[in-house]
Write an enzyme that holds these catalytic residues in place. Structure first.
Site, PDB file in Angstrom:
ATOM      1  N   ALA A  52       0.837  -1.196   0.000  1.00  0.00           N
ATOM      2  CA  ALA A  52       0.000   0.000   0.000  1.00  0.00           C
ATOM      3  C   ALA A  52       0.872   1.245   0.000  1.00  0.00           C
ATOM      4  O   ALA A  52       1.849   1.340   0.743  1.00  0.00           O
ATOM      5  CB  ALA A  52      -0.919   0.006   1.220  1.00  0.00           C
ATOM      6  N   SER A  69       2.231  -2.189   4.339  1.00  0.00           N
ATOM      7  CA  SER A  69       2.375  -0.751   4.141  1.00  0.00           C
ATOM      8  C   SER A  69       3.739  -0.447   3.536  1.00  0.00           C
ATOM      9  O   SER A  69       4.711  -1.163   3.763  1.00  0.00           O
ATOM     10  CB  SER A  69       2.262  -0.014   5.471  1.00  0.00           C
ATOM     11  OG  SER A  69       3.413  -0.268   6.282  1.00  0.00           O
ATOM     12  N   ASP A  70       3.808   0.618   2.728  1.00  0.00           N
ATOM     13  CA  ASP A  70       5.125   1.172   2.449  1.00  0.00           C
ATOM     14  C   ASP A  70       5.695   1.623   3.792  1.00  0.00           C
ATOM     15  O   ASP A  70       4.964   1.868   4.755  1.00  0.00           O
ATOM     16  CB  ASP A  70       5.020   2.336   1.463  1.00  0.00           C
ATOM     17  CG  ASP A  70       6.310   2.557   0.684  1.00  0.00           C
ATOM     18  OD1 ASP A  70       7.377   2.107   1.155  1.00  0.00           O
ATOM     19  OD2 ASP A  70       6.262   3.174  -0.396  1.00  0.00           O
ATOM     20  N   TRP A  71       7.014   1.742   3.864  1.00  0.00           N
ATOM     21  CA  TRP A  71       7.671   1.972   5.150  1.00  0.00           C
ATOM     22  C   TRP A  71       7.244   3.325   5.739  1.00  0.00           C
ATOM     23  O   TRP A  71       7.372   4.365   5.099  1.00  0.00           O
ATOM     24  CB  TRP A  71       9.176   1.878   4.979  1.00  0.00           C
ATOM     25  CG  TRP A  71       9.727   0.505   5.242  1.00  0.00           C
ATOM     26  CD1 TRP A  71      10.831   0.203   5.999  1.00  0.00           C
ATOM     27  CD2 TRP A  71       9.239  -0.770   4.793  1.00  0.00           C
ATOM     28  NE1 TRP A  71      11.042  -1.159   6.054  1.00  0.00           N
ATOM     29  CE2 TRP A  71      10.075  -1.781   5.321  1.00  0.00           C
ATOM     30  CE3 TRP A  71       8.159  -1.161   4.010  1.00  0.00           C
ATOM     31  CZ2 TRP A  71       9.882  -3.141   5.082  1.00  0.00           C
ATOM     32  CZ3 TRP A  71       7.957  -2.516   3.767  1.00  0.00           C
ATOM     33  CH2 TRP A  71       8.802  -3.481   4.293  1.00  0.00           C
TER      34      TRP A  71
END
Length: 812
Positions: free
Chosen positions: A196, A229-231
Site C-alpha cells: 500500500a 504498508s510502504d515503510w
C-alpha cells in the site's frame, strides 16, 4: 482446491487458533526494519523482507554481501519479453533464497503518467497491458522459488512530490482502465503480496482505503495474499486495521501494537478483522516455507535450475537497448581508432537512486567493456568531455584500498568492523554485535594513493557531526573539516535519499599514500533508526572548457566517436521528481561539439527514463541504454560491435521537448494532484494532441529490416505474418493495437491489446498469433462494459507504425 493448498489452509487455521490477541497483533508489525516477528510456539519463523527490484540487497544496506544488479525495470520492460522477465524473477528468487530472504519488495508497477516522475526508472511503462505482462512474469519467476513478492505501490503512486501526503484525484474510469489494471493482471497471475502506497486516492490514505483494498483487491479480485504498508505509511491505528492493511512496517512508527490491542478490546476494531490479517501473514509464511509442518508452495526439488547472474544481466541489458536511430554506422565496422567520451563512459550509472540500490561485486563500465572487446589493433582514446554530476561520487576504485567502517561505543571500544568496496554506508539495521543504544561513532577510513598530483576533492554526505582528516606526507596534517552538517529541511525521504554534501579541496602528490578518515558522531532517532554517511573523492580535472576542447580533439583524431551522456542521481532518483527533461550540465554542448568534429558519432544515452535529445537528427546513431546493470559495458560492446542485436522497444514515449507532453506536472495544488487528463496518458495522450514525439511508444530498430505482409482475424486471434528483408538474423516485436473504426471522443484513438516477438533469418517469414481479449473491447462505466461497433485491428512495430489493418465487428 489442490491437496497442497487444502493442507496449507488447514495448517494456517490451526496455527491461528492457538494465538491470543496480543500475539496476533504482534505479528502484524515489523520487529525491526526488515523482519516480522516469529512465534516459535506455533512453528512460525521470523519472516525476512528485502528491497528489490533489480537485485536482492538483503537486510543490510552495504556491500558486505554483494548482490547481482540487473538492468532497471524500464530496461526490462523495453525487452517486451515476458519470458525474459520471468527468468529475471527466477534469478532474484534464487538470490533471495541465498540471502535468507522470504519476500522481495517488488515489482513496481505504477505507470509513467508524466515523464517528470522521479522514480519512473523503477516502474515499467506508460501502458497498463505491457506493465501487467512484464510484472506478472517477473512475479511468477520470483515465486517459482517460493519467495514472495509485493506488487507496489497500490495505487496511483506515480510521482514523488509530496508522496507521503498528496491526494491524487483520479476518476473511477482512469483507475480501472489504467492504474489498477496492472495490479489486477498480476493478482490474477498469483501474486502473494501487495504494498500500500503513502498517498491518498480521492481523499483517502491508501493504507486506510477500504474501498480499494478490501472492496476491489480482496473481495472483487479474490486476492488471498497480504497487504503491507510502504515503510512508515501506516499512521492511524483503527483506520488501517479496518481499511484492509495486513502488515505495518517497519517496527519504528507502527500505529499498531498495544494501541491495536486496545482498539479490539474496546470494540473499535473487530477481532475477526485481526484474524483475517493474521491469516494472510500466516498464509505467506506457509507459502515461503516459514511455517513448520507446511510444505512451501514450490518444493526445493521443483525449483528452477541455477541461473548465472552475470550472464543474465548481460543478456537483459543488450536485449533492452533501444536503437532509436541509425544511419548505418551500427554495428561498427572494423576501424583503426575509436574515441570514447563522457564521464558516464568511465563511471557508469548502472542503477537508480533510492530503495532500489544494491551493491554488486563488480561493475563493467562502457569504457571497460569496449576496451576488452575492441581488437588490439584498434586505438581507443578516452576523454571526460563533460561531467554533469553535481555531487562527488563515493570513494572507490584502484586508487583506494582498505576501505572500512568501524563502529564504536562511547568509551571508544570497537563494536564491529566492516570492509567496504566503496566509501558509502547506510545501516537501517545495525550490524551484528552493534547495540544502537550504545553506538556512539562510525568511522569510514581508507588509504588513497593518487594517480595524479594536484587539487583533489573530498566530500562528506550526511547529517550530523563529522570530522574529516587526511594524514600522510602529502596530507594537510590537520582536520579538513570538524563541524556539524545541518539539512535545509527535515523531510525524512530527502534526508535519507538526498542528504546535503560538503566538499573540500586537498592538495595531494601523485603516488604518495595518505590515510583518510571520516569520523561521524552518531545520533539515532527512535522514529527513524538509520545511520548513513558517504566519503566522496574526485580527481583533479581541467576546466569545463578545457574538457570540451579535449573531447573535440580526440573525436577529430578518431575514426568513430562514442559519446555517453545521461542523467545523474541529482536529477533522477527516488524521493523527488524531475524539474526538467534536459540532460544536466553541458552534455548537449558536448554532443554538438563532438559531432561537428566527427560526423561519425554514436551517442549512448544512459538514463532511466526520457530525456530531451535536441541533437538527435545530427548524429549518426542514438542508442538508449537505460540504467543497464552491472554488466553494462559488456552488453554495450556486444551491441555496438554487432555481436548482439539491440533488442529493445520503447516502453514509454520520448518527447522532442517536455512542453509537448500531454501530461507533465507532478506538483500538487493545495495538496491535491488532479489527474485531469483521465485515461489520456502516454501515447493515448499524444494521439489526442496530434503532436509527434521524438520517438513513439514501441519504437526501436535492430540490425535488419522487416516487411509486414499479412494480418487476419479469426476467433478473436490476430495472425500476423512478416518477413526479414535484411541481411542478418533478427528479432522483431509485433505490436497489435485496437482502434474504434469511427473516431470516438470518449475513447482513446488506439490502445495496445497484445504483442509477441518473432525471430527469422534473412529472407525468412515468421507468423505469430496474438489473442484479442474481451477486456480490450470494454470500458469502465460502473462496471466493465463491452462497447459495440466496428474496430480496426492494427499490427506493426510501434504505436506510430502500423502497416497492417483488419476490421472486426463487436456486438454488445
Amino acid at each position: 482446491m489442490s491437496a497442497l493448498r487444502t493442507d496449507r489452509e488447514a495448517a494456517v487455521e490451526e496455527a491461528l487458533s492457538r494465538l491470543d490477541l496480543e500475539t496476533k497483533v504482534k505479528i502484524l508489525s515489523g520487529q525491526d526494519s526488515w523482519t516480522v516477528p516469529g512465534v516459535p510456539e506455533i512453528g512460525l519463523a521470523s519472516l525476512v523482507v528485502s528491497d528489490g527490484p533489480i537485485g536482492v540487497r538483503g537486510t543490510r544496506w552495504t556491500a558486505e554481501d554483494p548482490s547481482i544488479a540487473l538492468p532497471s525495470p524500464t530496461a526490462l520492460a523495453a525487452t517486451w519479453d515476458a519470458e525474459l522477465a520471468r527468468r529475471a524473477g527466477r534469478l532474484l528468487g534464487q538470490e533471495a533464497r541465498r540471502k535468507g530472504v522470504h519476500v522481495l519488495l517488488a515489482p513496481t508497477v505504477n505507470l509513467h503518467r508524466s515523464p517528470l516522475g522521479g522514480r519512473h526508472f523503477e516502474a515499467y511503462s506508460e501502458d497498463p497491458l505491457l506493465t501487467g505482462a512484464i510484472g506478472a512474469a517477473y512475479v511468477r519467476g520470483v515465486q517459482d522459488h517460493s519467495v514472495g513478492t509485493t506488487v507496489k505501490h497500490f495505487v496511483a503512486n506515480d510521482a514523488e512530490t509530496d508522496r507521503f501526503t498528496v491526494d491524487n484525484k483520479v476518476s473511477d474510469r482512469a483507475l480501472r482502465e489504467l492504474y489498477l489494471a496492472p495490479f489486477e493482471a498480476i493478482v490474477d497471475a498469483g501474486a502473494w503480496g501487495v504494498m500500500a502506497a503513502y498517498n491518498q486516492v480521492n481523499g483517502v490514505t491508501m493504507t486506510e482505503h477500504d474501498e480499494l483494498q478490501n472492496g476491489v483487491l480482496k473481495d472483487e479480485w479474490g486476492f488471498d495474499g497480504f497487504i503491507v504498508s510502504d515503510w512508515y505509511a501506516a499512521r492511524d491505528t483503527e483506520a488501517t486495521a479496518r481499511g484492509g492493511l495486513d502488515l505495518a512496517m517497519p517496527a519504528a512508527g507502527s500505529p499498531w501494537g498495544s494501541r491495536l490491542v486496545d482498539a479490539v478490546r474496546t470494540g473499535a476494531v473487530a477481532e475477526e478483522l485481526i484474524d483475517d490479517h493474521v491469516r494472510r501473514v500466516l498464509r505467506l509464511a506457509a507459502r515461503v516455507g516459514a511455517l513448520d509442518g507446511v510444505a512451501p508452495a514450490v518444493a526445493p526439488a521443483d525449483r528452477p535450475a541455477p541461473i548465472d547472474g552475470e550472464e543474465l544481466a548481460r543478456e537483459i541489458a543488450g536485449r533492452s537497448f533501444v536503437l532509436a536511430s541509425n544511419d548505418g554506422i551500427l554495428p561498427l565496422p572494423e576501424v583503426g581508432s575509436v574515441a570514447v567520451i563522457g564521464v558516464l563512459a568511465k563511471d557508469a550509472r548502472i542503477l537508480g537512486g533510492g530503495s532500489a540500490q544494491v551493491f554488486p561485486a563488480h561493475i563493467v563500465s562502457p569504457l571497460d567493456g569496449l576496451t576488452a572487446a575492441l581488437p588490439a589493433t584498434t586505438k581507443l582514446t578516452y576523454a571526460i568531455g563533460a561531467d554533469p554530476r553535481e555531487k562527488v561520487p563515493a570513494a572507490r576504485g584502484p586508487q583506494w584500498t582498505d576501505l572500512t567502517a568501524t563502529f564504536r561505543d562511547a568509551d571508544g571500544q570497537t563494536m564491529h568492523v566492516e570492509t567496504l568496496p566503496a566509501a558509502i554506508g547506510v545501516w537501517m539495521e545495525m550490524p551484528e554485535g552493534v547495540d544502537p543504544a550504545k553506538l556512539a561513532t562510525v568511522d569510514l577510513t581508507g588509504r588513497l594513493t593518487p594517480d595524479a598530483a594536484g587539487t583533489h576533492h573530498l566530500a562528506i554526505r550526511g547529517i550530523g557531526q563529522f570530522t574529516l582528516s587526511v594524514t600522510g606526507d602529502s596530507g594537510p596534517g590537520q582536520p579538513v573539516f570538524d563541524d556539524a552538517i545541518v539539512p535545509e529541511n527535515m523531510d525524512l525521504a530527502a534526508l535519507f535519499l538526498a542528504p546535503p554534501e560538503r566538499r573540500f579541496p586537498v592538495e595531494l602528490a601523485a603516488g604518495e599514500t595518505v590515510e583518510v578518515s571520516l569520523h561521524h558522531q552518531v545520533a539515532i532517532a527512535e522514529s527513524f533508526p538509520v545511520v548513513a554517511l558517504l566519503l566522496g573523492h574526485a580527481d583533479p580535472v581541467a576546466t569545463a572548457d578545457e574538457l570540451l576542447a579535449e573531447a573535440e580533439r580526440v573525436a577529430a583524431e578518431s575514426d568513430v566517436a562514442i559519446v555517453v551522456v545521461g542523467t545523474t542521481e541529482e536529477v533522477e532518483s527516488e524521493g523527488f521528481d524531475r524539474t526538467s527533461l534536459a540532460l544536466p550540465g553541458r552534455q548537449d554542448e558536448l554532443v554538438r561539439r563532438v559531432v561537428a568534429a566527427n560526423p561519425r558519432t554514436v551517442v549512448v544515452v544512459n538514463a532511466g527514463s526520457p530525456v530531451e535529445l535536441p541533437w538527435a537528427d545530427e548524429v549518426a546513431a542514438v542508442l538508449l541504454t537505460w540504467f543497464p546493470g552491472q554488466e553494462a559495458g559488456h552488453a554495450l560492446a556486444d551491441v555496438l560491435l554487432g555481436r548482439a542485436e539491440p533488442g529493445g522497444r520503447l516502453p514509454t514515449t520520448w518527447p522532442v521537448a517536455a512542453a509537448d507532453c500531454p501530461v507533465l506536472s507532478t506538483t500538487p495544488d493545495n495538496g491535491v494532484l488532479d489527474y485531469a487528463e483521465d485515461v489520456y496518458i502516454g501515447y493515448r495522450g499524444w494521439d489526442r494532441t496530434g503532436i509527434a514525439p521524438r520517438y513513439p511508444f514501441g519504437h526501436g530498430s535492430g540490425y535488419t529490416t522487416w516487411a509486414y505482409e499479412s494480418l487476419s482475424i479469426e476467433d478473436r486471434t490476430a495472425t500476423v505474418t512478416l518477413r526479414n528483408t535484411g541481411s542478418r538474423p533478427g528479432r522483431e516485436v509485433v505490436q497489435v493495437y485496437l482502434a474504434p473504426a469511427e473516431p470516438d471522443p470518449d475513447r482513446p484513438v488506439r490502445w495496445l491489446v497484445g504483442f509477441a516477438s518473432v525471430t527469422a533469418d534473412p529472407g525468412q517469414a515468421a507468423t505469430v498469433g496474438i489473442d484479442l481479449p474481451e477486456r480490450a473491447f470494454q470500458s469502465w462505466a460502473g462496471g466493465w462494459r463491452t462497447v459495440p461497433g466496428d474496430y480496426l485491428v492494427e499490427a506493426g512495430s510501434s504505436s506510430a507504425n502500423r502497416p497492417l489493418v483488419a476490421r472486426v465487428a463487436v456486438s454488445a
